[in-house]
Design an enzyme around this catalytic site. Structure first.
Site, PDB file in Angstrom:
ATOM      1  N   ARG A 200      -6.087  -6.505   2.059  1.00 19.41           N
ATOM      2  CA  ARG A 200      -5.666  -5.522   1.005  1.00 19.41           C
ATOM      3  C   ARG A 200      -4.576  -6.451   0.206  1.00 19.41           C
ATOM      4  O   ARG A 200      -4.673  -6.269  -0.770  1.00 19.41           O
ATOM      5  CB  ARG A 200      -5.251  -4.269   1.848  1.00 19.41           C
ATOM      6  CG  ARG A 200      -5.367  -3.282   1.117  1.00 19.41           C
ATOM      7  CD  ARG A 200      -5.335  -2.059   1.365  1.00 19.41           C
ATOM      8  NE  ARG A 200      -4.756  -0.860   0.849  1.00 19.41           N
ATOM      9  CZ  ARG A 200      -5.090   0.766   0.726  1.00 19.41           C
ATOM     10  NH1 ARG A 200      -5.712   0.850   1.795  1.00 19.41           N
ATOM     11  NH2 ARG A 200      -4.215   1.485  -0.187  1.00 19.41           N
TER      12      ARG A 200
ATOM     13  N   TYR B  18       8.602   9.137  15.820  1.00 15.25           N
ATOM     14  CA  TYR B  18       9.155   9.014  14.894  1.00 15.25           C
ATOM     15  C   TYR B  18      10.311   9.485  14.367  1.00 15.25           C
ATOM     16  O   TYR B  18      11.281   9.064  13.576  1.00 15.25           O
ATOM     17  CB  TYR B  18       8.084   9.382  13.795  1.00 15.25           C
ATOM     18  CG  TYR B  18       7.995   9.184  12.555  1.00 15.25           C
ATOM     19  CD1 TYR B  18       7.078   7.964  11.407  1.00 15.25           C
ATOM     20  CD2 TYR B  18       7.944  10.154  11.430  1.00 15.25           C
ATOM     21  CE1 TYR B  18       7.355   7.327  10.147  1.00 15.25           C
ATOM     22  CE2 TYR B  18       8.171   9.556  10.182  1.00 15.25           C
ATOM     23  CZ  TYR B  18       7.614   8.735   9.751  1.00 15.25           C
ATOM     24  OH  TYR B  18       7.907   8.366   8.712  1.00 15.25           O
TER      25      TYR B  18
ATOM     26  N   ARG C 263       1.073  -0.685  -0.461  1.00 11.77           N
ATOM     27  CA  ARG C 263      -0.032  -0.012  -0.217  1.00 11.77           C
ATOM     28  C   ARG C 263       0.656   1.162  -0.141  1.00 11.77           C
ATOM     29  O   ARG C 263       2.226   0.999   0.806  1.00 11.77           O
ATOM     30  CB  ARG C 263      -1.319   0.285   1.349  1.00 11.77           C
ATOM     31  CG  ARG C 263      -0.396  -0.079   2.932  1.00 11.77           C
ATOM     32  CD  ARG C 263      -1.541  -0.388   4.027  1.00 11.77           C
ATOM     33  NE  ARG C 263      -2.426   1.395   3.754  1.00 11.77           N
ATOM     34  CZ  ARG C 263      -3.565   0.967   4.715  1.00 11.77           C
ATOM     35  NH1 ARG C 263      -3.253  -0.294   5.083  1.00 11.77           N
ATOM     36  NH2 ARG C 263      -3.969   2.375   4.480  1.00 11.77           N
TER      37      ARG C 263
ATOM     38  N   ALA D 129       8.719  -0.793   6.305  1.00 13.09           N
ATOM     39  CA  ALA D 129       7.842  -0.754   6.506  1.00 13.09           C
ATOM     40  C   ALA D 129       7.730   0.500   7.840  1.00 13.09           C
ATOM     41  O   ALA D 129       9.029   1.000   8.542  1.00 13.09           O
ATOM     42  CB  ALA D 129       7.448  -1.799   6.985  1.00 13.09           C
TER      43      ALA D 129
END
Length: 240
Positions: free
Chosen positions: A39, A147, A12, A83
Site C-alpha cells: 500500500r 486508546y 492511508r 500514527a
C-alpha cells in the site's frame, strides 16, 4: 527551499489526506508507515510523496527514520504525529499487551518523534508539531481505556511541549478529530454507526480532508501565534 515535514501513519486514511494537503501547500513530505509495503508503494507512485518505514513506538527506529529523512530530503521542520492503533476491549478483557502497545504507539510515538527532531528545530528557530488526538481522548469511550488514555495524554503532552518550544519559534498543537469516514470507521457495524451519526449535530461523519486542512493551517506561518491549543474537528459532537 521547501520545508520538510514528516507525517507518521501518512500513507492511508487521515494520514494520507494530511500528506497530500501539506504537499499542496508546498512542503516536502515524508510519509512514514509501519507495515503495509504494498500500500505504501502504491501511495508513493500515485502521489510522488516519499515513503519511509519505521515503527514509531521504538525510540531507536524513530531516530534512524528521522536520520534517513534528513539524508534524503533535508532537515525536518515539522512533524505530524498521526500514527495510531486500536486494541479495543473492556478493562476486564484487555490484556497488558493491548494496553502497552496502544500507549507505546499512540502516545510514546509522539515523544519519540519529538525527541528525534526537537533539537534541530530549536537550532533553526522554527518548527511545527501537530499531534492527532481524538474526541475519545476528550470524552472517553466504552471499551477504549487504552486508546482514550493515550489520546488524552497527547493533549497534555502538547500543552507541556508547547511551553518548552515557544521561545525557539516552535509551535506545538493538537487536533482532536471526531468520527471520520475512514476504513476504520467503515468497519463499524451499520447499526452502531447509525447511532454514532445520530449524536453528531451536523448529521454526518467528517471527511479526512477536513482534518488535513486544519493540520496544514497549524503547520503554516499564519499559525505562528497559536501554540498549546487543541482544535476539535468533530461536527459539534463534543464541545470541549
Amino acid at each position: 527551499m521547501a520545508r520538510v515535514v514528516i507525517v507518521t501513519g501518512g500513507t492511508r486514511g487521515i494520514g494520507e489526506a494530511i500528506s497530500l494537503a501539506l504537499k499542496e501547500d508546498g512542503f516536502t513530505v515524508a510519509a512514514n508507515y509501519a507495515g503495509n509495503d504494498e500500500r505504501a508503494k502504491a501511495f508513493a507512485e500515485r502521489t510522488g510523496i516519499a515513503v519511509f518505514k519505521w515503527d514509531v513506538s521504538s525510540p531507536e527506529a524513530c531516530a534512524a527514520g528521522v536520520s534517513a529523512v534528513e539524508q534524503g530530503l533535508g532537515p525536518v521542520d515539522a512533524v505530524v504525529n498521526n500514527a495510531g492503533i486500536t486494541r479495543d476491549g473492556t478493562l476486564l478483557k484487555m490484556s497488558y499487551d493491548d494496553w502497552k502497545e496502544v500507549i507505546d504507539t499512540n502516545l510514546g510515538g509522539c515523544f519519540n518523534m519529538a525527541k528525534a527532531t526537537f533539537a534541530g528545530m530549536k537550532d533553526r528557530k522554527w518548527g511545527r508539531f501537530v499531534n492527532i488526538g481524538s474526541i475519545n481522548g476528550q470524552a472517553g469511550q466504552y471499551g477504549q481505556v487504552n486508546y482514550a488514555a493515550a489520546k488524552s495524554g497527547i493533549h497534555g503532552f502538547t500543552k507541556a511541549l508547547a511551553q518548552e518550544g515557544a521561545r525557539f519559534g516552535i509551535t506545538v498543537n493538537a487536533i482532536a478529530p471526531g468520527y471520520i469516514d475512514t476504513d476504520m470507521v467503515a468497519a463499524v457495524p451499520a447499526d452502531v454507526l447509525s447511532k454514532i451519526v445520530a449524536k453528531i449535530p451536523v448529521g454526518r461523519l467528517g471527511q479526512a480532508h477536513e482534518i488535513a486542512r486544519g493540520v496544514a493551517f497549524l503547520c503554516s506561518d499564519n499559525a505562528a501565534f497559536i501554540t498549546g491549543s487543541t482544535l476539535s474537528i468533530n461536527g459539534g459532537q463534543h464541545m470541549y
